[in-house]
Design a protein around this motif. Structure first.
Motif, PDB file in Angstrom:
ATOM      1  N   ALA A   1       0.803  -1.224   0.000  1.00 29.77           N
ATOM      2  CA  ALA A   1       0.000   0.000   0.000  1.00 29.77           C
ATOM      3  C   ALA A   1       0.837   1.276   0.000  1.00 29.77           C
ATOM      4  N   ASP A   2       2.020   1.252   0.610  1.00 28.04           N
ATOM      5  CA  ASP A   2       2.866   2.441   0.642  1.00 28.04           C
ATOM      6  C   ASP A   2       3.273   2.884  -0.764  1.00 28.04           C
ATOM      7  N   HIS A   3       3.223   1.959  -1.715  1.00 23.04           N
ATOM      8  CA  HIS A   3       3.635   2.241  -3.095  1.00 23.04           C
ATOM      9  C   HIS A   3       2.438   2.481  -4.016  1.00 23.04           C
ATOM     10  N   ALA A   4       1.242   2.600  -3.451  1.00 31.11           N
ATOM     11  CA  ALA A   4       0.025   2.664  -4.270  1.00 31.11           C
ATOM     12  C   ALA A   4       0.036   3.826  -5.255  1.00 31.11           C
ATOM     13  N   GLY A   5       0.571   4.979  -4.846  1.00 35.51           N
ATOM     14  CA  GLY A   5       0.619   6.127  -5.745  1.00 35.51           C
ATOM     15  C   GLY A   5       1.527   5.886  -6.942  1.00 35.51           C
ATOM     16  N   ILE A   6       2.591   5.137  -6.737  1.00 35.83           N
ATOM     17  CA  ILE A   6       3.522   4.815  -7.825  1.00 35.83           C
ATOM     18  C   ILE A   6       2.841   3.902  -8.842  1.00 35.83           C
ATOM     19  N   TYR A   7       2.162   2.875  -8.328  1.00 40.89           N
ATOM     20  CA  TYR A   7       1.482   1.955  -9.236  1.00 40.89           C
ATOM     21  C   TYR A   7       0.282   2.605  -9.911  1.00 40.89           C
ATOM     22  N   ALA A   8      -0.355   3.556  -9.237  1.00 37.40           N
ATOM     23  CA  ALA A   8      -1.433   4.313  -9.877  1.00 37.40           C
ATOM     24  C   ALA A   8      -0.875   5.140 -11.029  1.00 37.40           C
ATOM     25  N   ALA A   9       0.298   5.752 -10.803  1.00 35.25           N
ATOM     26  CA  ALA A   9       0.937   6.543 -11.861  1.00 35.25           C
ATOM     27  C   ALA A   9       1.273   5.677 -13.061  1.00 35.25           C
ATOM     28  N   GLN A  10       1.758   4.475 -12.791  1.00 36.80           N
ATOM     29  CA  GLN A  10       2.098   3.573 -13.885  1.00 36.80           C
ATOM     30  C   GLN A  10       0.840   3.124 -14.635  1.00 36.80           C
TER      31      GLN A  10
ATOM     32  N   ARG B   1      -2.503  11.817  -6.820  1.00 40.16           N
ATOM     33  CA  ARG B   1      -3.741  12.588  -6.946  1.00 40.16           C
ATOM     34  C   ARG B   1      -4.846  11.728  -7.558  1.00 40.16           C
ATOM     35  N   ASP B   2      -4.494  10.923  -8.554  1.00 42.19           N
ATOM     36  CA  ASP B   2      -5.462   9.999  -9.160  1.00 42.19           C
ATOM     37  C   ASP B   2      -5.961   8.994  -8.118  1.00 42.19           C
ATOM     38  N   LEU B   3      -5.038   8.513  -7.314  1.00 39.14           N
ATOM     39  CA  LEU B   3      -5.391   7.537  -6.283  1.00 39.14           C
ATOM     40  C   LEU B   3      -6.364   8.136  -5.282  1.00 39.14           C
TER      41      LEU B   3
ATOM     42  N   ARG C   1      -8.525  10.474  -5.853  1.00 36.07           N
ATOM     43  CA  ARG C   1      -9.834  10.611  -6.507  1.00 36.07           C
ATOM     44  C   ARG C   1     -10.523   9.261  -6.670  1.00 36.07           C
ATOM     45  N   HIS C   2      -9.731   8.240  -6.968  1.00 34.11           N
ATOM     46  CA  HIS C   2     -10.274   6.892  -7.184  1.00 34.11           C
ATOM     47  C   HIS C   2      -9.353   5.878  -6.499  1.00 34.11           C
ATOM     48  N   PRO C   3      -9.571   5.605  -5.223  1.00 33.28           N
ATOM     49  CA  PRO C   3      -8.687   4.692  -4.466  1.00 33.28           C
ATOM     50  C   PRO C   3      -8.809   3.240  -4.953  1.00 33.28           C
ATOM     51  N   ASP C   4      -8.094   2.945  -6.012  1.00 31.39           N
ATOM     52  CA  ASP C   4      -8.159   1.636  -6.663  1.00 31.39           C
ATOM     53  C   ASP C   4      -6.844   0.899  -6.410  1.00 31.39           C
ATOM     54  N   VAL C   5      -6.905  -0.255  -5.760  1.00 30.28           N
ATOM     55  CA  VAL C   5      -5.674  -0.999  -5.457  1.00 30.28           C
ATOM     56  C   VAL C   5      -5.416  -2.099  -6.487  1.00 30.28           C
ATOM     57  N   ARG C   6      -6.218  -2.164  -7.542  1.00 33.43           N
ATOM     58  CA  ARG C   6      -6.013  -3.230  -8.529  1.00 33.43           C
ATOM     59  C   ARG C   6      -4.630  -3.201  -9.186  1.00 33.43           C
ATOM     60  N   PRO C   7      -4.068  -2.014  -9.523  1.00 30.39           N
ATOM     61  CA  PRO C   7      -2.703  -2.027 -10.068  1.00 30.39           C
ATOM     62  C   PRO C   7      -1.687  -2.613  -9.084  1.00 30.39           C
ATOM     63  N   LEU C   8      -1.893  -2.353  -7.804  1.00 28.80           N
ATOM     64  CA  LEU C   8      -1.014  -2.891  -6.771  1.00 28.80           C
ATOM     65  C   LEU C   8      -1.149  -4.410  -6.687  1.00 28.80           C
ATOM     66  N   LEU C   9      -2.388  -4.895  -6.739  1.00 24.59           N
ATOM     67  CA  LEU C   9      -2.632  -6.338  -6.672  1.00 24.59           C
ATOM     68  C   LEU C   9      -2.106  -7.047  -7.910  1.00 24.59           C
ATOM     69  N   ALA C  10      -2.149  -6.359  -9.051  1.00 22.93           N
ATOM     70  CA  ALA C  10      -1.594  -6.954 -10.270  1.00 22.93           C
ATOM     71  C   ALA C  10      -0.089  -7.126 -10.151  1.00 22.93           C
ATOM     72  N   ALA C  11       0.557  -6.182  -9.460  1.00 24.62           N
ATOM     73  CA  ALA C  11       2.010  -6.262  -9.269  1.00 24.62           C
ATOM     74  C   ALA C  11       2.394  -7.325  -8.252  1.00 24.62           C
ATOM     75  N   ASN C  12       1.498  -7.563  -7.293  1.00 22.79           N
ATOM     76  CA  ASN C  12       1.781  -8.535  -6.233  1.00 22.79           C
ATOM     77  C   ASN C  12       0.495  -9.284  -5.903  1.00 22.79           C
TER      78      ASN C  12
ATOM     79  N   LYS D   1      -6.346   3.571   2.583  1.00 20.89           N
ATOM     80  CA  LYS D   1      -7.304   4.526   3.151  1.00 20.89           C
ATOM     81  C   LYS D   1      -6.669   5.343   4.270  1.00 20.89           C
ATOM     82  N   ILE D   2      -5.897   4.682   5.138  1.00 22.88           N
ATOM     83  CA  ILE D   2      -5.220   5.400   6.220  1.00 22.88           C
ATOM     84  C   ILE D   2      -4.212   6.390   5.652  1.00 22.88           C
ATOM     85  N   LEU D   3      -3.431   5.960   4.691  1.00 23.27           N
ATOM     86  CA  LEU D   3      -2.427   6.837   4.085  1.00 23.27           C
ATOM     87  C   LEU D   3      -3.066   8.083   3.478  1.00 23.27           C
ATOM     88  N   LEU D   4      -4.201   7.895   2.833  1.00 30.50           N
ATOM     89  CA  LEU D   4      -4.885   9.021   2.195  1.00 30.50           C
ATOM     90  C   LEU D   4      -5.621   9.881   3.225  1.00 30.50           C
ATOM     91  N   ASP D   5      -6.350   9.231   4.135  1.00 30.72           N
ATOM     92  CA  ASP D   5      -7.130   9.982   5.127  1.00 30.72           C
ATOM     93  C   ASP D   5      -6.256  10.821   6.040  1.00 30.72           C
TER      94      ASP D   5
END
Length: 332
Positions: free
Chosen positions: A44-53, A248-250, A252-263, A276-280
């Protein structure tokens, strides 16, 4: 005269604030490959990176980002120092320690602005405050600065260090807690290990280290070599700008599917709760008015002084250990 004064002020502020236009590329151009090594397995700490990708943010700025997972958490800094990775995610204490050992590395931006590291316990231990650690067994990963954290927390709470038994449980922090080998652990993250325990209905109690006597610091940072910071400054700035937009995209749309695809081995429920905690709690966000990934010079110097006082590094400040000169400025 005004132009000369402005230039002088810019030079004075450069190391701390990154004076200048700070414009990153905002059009594709010829793709430039950039290798990023994570600090740990994708989470989850990398979610913004995977969202960017996933959202094509890196491609928008002409970067072909390859994300790699390290063999161990100590590897990323060594890899960038040796030129085998362009950027790595690491920890502020590790950057200071690496420089103390002579590695020419520099933090170019903060990914997670505040400490996630916490003391975590379960209700039977009866640990609500640091003062309750008296007579308890506390597990750590055996890292020297975690020991320094504990000593600072105990001093702050007026607890005799000799009354607390510190045990090295390696990275088996949660298992050691669940099997009652220790009464509490120091080193788990409040957005991850604590959330995992909460989802298991264990009702963990959390004490975040910077609220208990440890100076605040950036938990996760982007690191590169000093040479690469100078040579690839535009690419680094473009990368950070893309991560900012991915984050910023994350939001607006907190989607962890790119993260799950990576792992695929990740627990989706845990990742969603952690993101959610990281964003909130705005843990990806710098202080108001500062650009994404901004690193507070006063906080870095205070934390370096803390590590110096604990005998972990020779330098008493963070001079050269970080720069804000590669932060993003403008972008879509």
């Amino acid at each position: 005269m005004r132009r000369a004064v402005a230039a002088a002020l810019c030079l004075v502020a450069l190391a701390a604030a990154g004076c200048g236009e700070r414009k990153e590329r905002t059009s594709p151009g010829h793709p430039q490959q950039l290798q990023l090594m994570l600090d740990f397995f994708p989470n989850a700490d990398h979610a913004g990176i995977y969202a960017a990708q996933a959202d094509g943010r890196f491609k928008q700025v002409g970067l072909d980002v390859k994300i790699r997972t390290p063999s161990d958490p100590a590897a990323p800094i060594r890899q960038v120092a040796a030129g085998r990775a362009d950027l790595a995610i690491s920890y502020e204490p590790e950057v200071l320690r690496a420089r103390n050992k002579g590695l020419k590395v520099v933090s170019v931006g903060a990914l997670v602005q505040r400490p996630l590291t916490s003391i975590i316990s379960l209700p039977p231990a009866g640990i609500s405050t640091p003062a309750d650690l008296t007579g308890k067994r506390l597990g750590t990963a055996g890292i020297d600065y975690q020991h320094a954290f504990l000593q600072a927390i105990l001093r702050h709470a007026g607890v005799s260090p000799s009354s607390v038994k510190e045990r090295n449980v390696g990275f088996n922090l949660v298992p050691a807690l669940l099997t009652k080998k220790v009464d509490a652990i120091l080193g788990g993250y409040f957005n991850y290990e604590a959330v995992d325990l909460k989802l298991r209905k264990k009702k963990p109690h959390v004490i975040v280290v910077d609220r208990a006597g440890v100076p605040t610091y950036n938990e996760l940072v982007f690191v590169t070599s000093e040479k690469n910071a100078k040579r690839e400054g535009d690419a680094i700035r473009s990368f950070l700008g893309a991560v900012a937009r991915g984050t910023r995209d994350l939001r607006r749309h907190p989607d962890v599917r790119p993260l799950l695809a990576a792992n695929p081995d990740l627990d989706a429920k845990l990742q969603r709760a952690s993101v959610k905690i990281l964003l909130d709690q705005h843990l990806f966000d710098p202080a108001k008015g500062r650009p994404f990934a901004y690193q507070d010079p006063a906080a870095w110097n205070a934390f370096a002084a803390f590590m110096h006082g604990a005998g972990l590094i020779r330098a008493s400040n963070a001079s050269g250990a970080f720069t804000n000169a590669r932060l993003p400025g403008q972008g879509p």
